[in-house]
Design an enzyme around this catalytic site. Structure first.
Site, short mmCIF file in Angstrom:
data_model
loop_
_atom_site.label_atom_id
_atom_site.label_comp_id
_atom_site.label_asym_id
_atom_site.label_seq_id
_atom_site.Cartn_x
_atom_site.Cartn_y
_atom_site.Cartn_z
N HIS A 1 1.01 -1.26 -0.04
CA HIS A 1 0.32 -0.01 0.39
C HIS A 1 1.04 1.18 0.53
CE1 HIS A 1 -3.18 2.63 0.59
NE2 HIS A 1 -4.18 2.25 1.76
N HIS B 1 -1.98 -1.92 -9.56
CA HIS B 1 -3.01 -1.78 -9.05
C HIS B 1 -4.30 -2.51 -8.95
CE1 HIS B 1 -5.91 1.16 -7.44
NE2 HIS B 1 -4.81 1.70 -6.73
N ASP C 1 2.78 5.84 -7.05
CA ASP C 1 4.21 5.96 -5.95
C ASP C 1 4.94 5.77 -6.64
OD1 ASP C 1 2.43 5.97 -3.70
OD2 ASP C 1 1.74 3.89 -3.91
N1 COA Z 1 5.55 -6.44 -10.19
C1 COA Z 1 5.39 -7.74 -10.67
N2 COA Z 1 3.95 -8.64 -10.95
C2 COA Z 1 3.54 -7.93 -10.67
C3 COA Z 1 3.09 -6.52 -9.96
C4 COA Z 1 3.81 -6.06 -9.67
N3 COA Z 1 4.59 -4.43 -8.95
N4 COA Z 1 1.63 -6.27 -9.49
C5 COA Z 1 1.14 -7.44 -9.85
N5 COA Z 1 1.87 -8.37 -10.34
C6 COA Z 1 1.47 -9.69 -11.26
C7 COA Z 1 1.38 -10.36 -10.13
O1 COA Z 1 2.53 -11.47 -9.52
C8 COA Z 1 -0.31 -11.42 -10.74
O2 COA Z 1 0.89 -12.21 -11.36
P1 COA Z 1 -0.08 -13.73 -12.04
O3 COA Z 1 -0.87 -13.39 -11.96
O4 COA Z 1 1.37 -14.70 -12.62
O5 COA Z 1 0.43 -14.40 -10.28
C9 COA Z 1 -0.44 -10.36 -11.04
O6 COA Z 1 0.23 -9.08 -11.77
C10 COA Z 1 -1.79 -10.24 -11.20
O7 COA Z 1 -1.41 -9.26 -9.24
P2 COA Z 1 -2.25 -9.32 -7.65
O8 COA Z 1 -0.96 -9.36 -7.26
O9 COA Z 1 -2.60 -10.54 -7.68
O10 COA Z 1 -3.12 -8.27 -8.08
P3 COA Z 1 -3.69 -7.41 -7.04
O11 COA Z 1 -4.86 -6.39 -7.32
O12 COA Z 1 -3.96 -8.23 -5.59
O13 COA Z 1 -2.74 -6.57 -6.16
C11 COA Z 1 -1.22 -4.98 -6.16
C12 COA Z 1 -2.65 -5.40 -6.49
C13 COA Z 1 -1.30 -2.72 -6.21
C14 COA Z 1 -0.51 -5.25 -4.34
C15 COA Z 1 -0.23 -5.56 -6.70
O14 COA Z 1 -0.67 -4.94 -8.04
C16 COA Z 1 0.98 -5.33 -5.86
O15 COA Z 1 1.34 -5.86 -5.58
N6 COA Z 1 1.78 -3.70 -6.22
C17 COA Z 1 3.22 -3.13 -6.04
C18 COA Z 1 2.73 -2.70 -4.78
C19 COA Z 1 2.31 -0.98 -4.92
O16 COA Z 1 3.27 -0.45 -5.88
N7 COA Z 1 1.26 -1.00 -4.38
C20 COA Z 1 0.98 0.03 -4.24
C21 COA Z 1 -0.58 0.93 -4.84
S1 COA Z 1 -1.48 2.05 -4.78
#
Ligand code: COA
Length: 372
Positions: free
Chosen positions: A219, A258, A309
């Site tokens: 987050h 996201h 971010d």
């Molecule tokens: N880097 C690499 N791969 C990513 C990624 C990232 N930042 N964000 C998502 N993915 C990939 C996941 O590994 C997953 O791949 P898979 O289907 O092969 O396993 C797919 O994209 C879906 O991601 P998921 O984590 O299930 O999506 P979510 O909706 O649960 O999570 C976030 C959303 C924001 C938590 C996630 O994108 C993330 O962890 N981002 C990095 C942290 C971040 O920037 N947070 C600030 C948000 S404003």
């Protein structure tokens, strides 16, 4: 998976709000109906805080009075200063804010507040004071005066951080970033504030829950992790190579992806433009070039776009903000959105109490201690 079960509550409508829309068809990101692009271009952060918390844009006189009210609330009570002095110098600044917020709720309990907006505005005004009082005390033993007359939250923060009035470009860059970070519907920290509020708990408890939730790297903590990542690379080519390797190891790249936005985070191009401007005036394009290459690589390798971010990291760095203060700056902004949600939750409250899908053992006989 059982019908109605959605891990991470993905896609679940968990309540109603009139505060903002995020990624809604035909609306995009709006705060009380105003587009984020218009607000970031024309408004100042205090105008946006007034819009979110009080429900409408202030007129000129109201804005002047509102800014003055926030300026008057910057001082810290002596009991809070002494708590901040006792926290370790090595604390993470988010722990300092979480503790400061909770302590303020004990020193100035909400039940003694003069009106329903007081706690929101006290926290809006005094979070930068708490953080910088703690920092300077532990860096140099100085007990700084936190009640500066610098206009606006962005100016107040940069003044306390650097000890002088900020340059206009940097002040406005931080001001715009506060607008972008101010509100985002039912994200994890806001939801956490609403859950706490739904038990009819007090304002400071709800804000403390939200700070704890924001802290994680999935987050609010993502901006700090993005900076650490960008800093690892000396050239754009190195960055491309490094990102490919991290992705091959199935590592997540902070600042990308996201839950709601699957194509573009509308806040990202706005902060990217500020990051570019800051890089140009600083005569230091390296961070920006590295960031751009990471963005291109993430798009071609994973089809993922930067969220707010990612370019906030280089923008904050170029404003002279230490990396471990990036998530606290998010708090300075998001307290506006949290406050609006706390007030809204109170107005249409129903306690949050979902149910779980049970995955434990079947009912079984208790085994007396001596037979185990
Ligand atoms: N880097 C690499 N791969 C990513 C990624 C990232 N930042 N964000 C998502 N993915 C990939 C996941 O590994 C997953 O791949 P898979 O289907 O092969 O396993 C797919 O994209 C879906 O991601 P998921 O984590 O299930 O999506 P979510 O909706 O649960 O999570 C976030 C959303 C924001 C938590 C996630 O994108 C993330 O962890 N981002 C990095 C942290 C971040 O920037 N947070 C600030 C948000 S404003």
């Amino acid at each position: 998976m059982k019908a109605g079960y959605s891990p991470g509550l993905e896609g679940v409508i968990a309540g109603e709000t009139s505060i903002s829309t995020v990624g809604k068809k035909g609306k995009g990101l709006t705060y009380r109906g105003y587009s984020i692009a218009d607000l970031a271009k024309h408004a100042c952060f205090e105008e946006v805080a007034h819009l979110l918390i009080r429900g409408r844009l202030p007129d000129r006189n109201e804005l002047t009075a509102y800014r003055q009210r926030l300026t008057d609330l910057r001082g810290l009570p002596v009991e809070l200063k002494s708590i901040l002095e006792k926290l370790p110098a090595k604390s993470h600044p988010m722990d300092v804010l979480r503790t400061g917020c909770s302590a303020l709720g004990a020193i100035e309990p909400e039940r003694e507040a003069p009106d329903m907006y007081y706690a929101a505005e006290r926290l809006l005004a005094s979070f930068p004071s708490m953080l910088l009082f703690w920092r300077h005390f532990h860096l140099s033993g100085r007990r700084i005066e936190t009640a500066s007359n610098e206009e606006g939250v962005a100016g107040h923060f940069l003044h306390l951080l650097h000890g002088n009035s900020p340059e206009e470009l940097r002040r406005r860059a931080v001001d715009v970033s506060l607008i972008l970070y101010a509100e985002h519907e039912f994200n994890a920290s806001t939801f956490s504030a609403r859950v706490t509020t739904s038990t009819m708990s007090d304002f400071y408890s709800a804000a403390t829950s939200a700070i704890g939730t924001l802290r994680g790297p999935l987050h609010g903590g993502a901006n700090e992790e993005a900076m650490r990542l960008i800093n690892r690379f000396a050239t754009a080519d190195e960055a491309e190579q490094g990102i490919r390797e991290l992705l091959a190891e199935k590592k997540k790249i902070m600042g990308f992806g996201h839950r709601v936005y699957k194509e573009m985070d509308p806040r990202s191009p706005i902060i990217q433009e500020w990051s570019r401007k800051l890089a140009e005036v600083s005569n230091n394009m390296l961070l920006y070039r590295v960031s751009e290459r990471i963005e291109e690589t993430m798009l071609s390798e994973k089809g993922l776009f930067p969220n707010l971010d990612f370019y906030s990291a280089s923008a904050y760095h170029l404003c002279g903000i230490p990396t471990e203060m990036f998530t606290p700056v998010f708090v300075f902004a998001r307290i506006a959105g949290w406050s609006a949600h706390i007030i809204e939750q109170r107005s249409l409250n129903r306690i949050f109490r979902p149910v779980a899908e049970y995955t434990g053992p079947e009912p079984r006989a208790y085994v007396p201690l001596e037979e185990r």
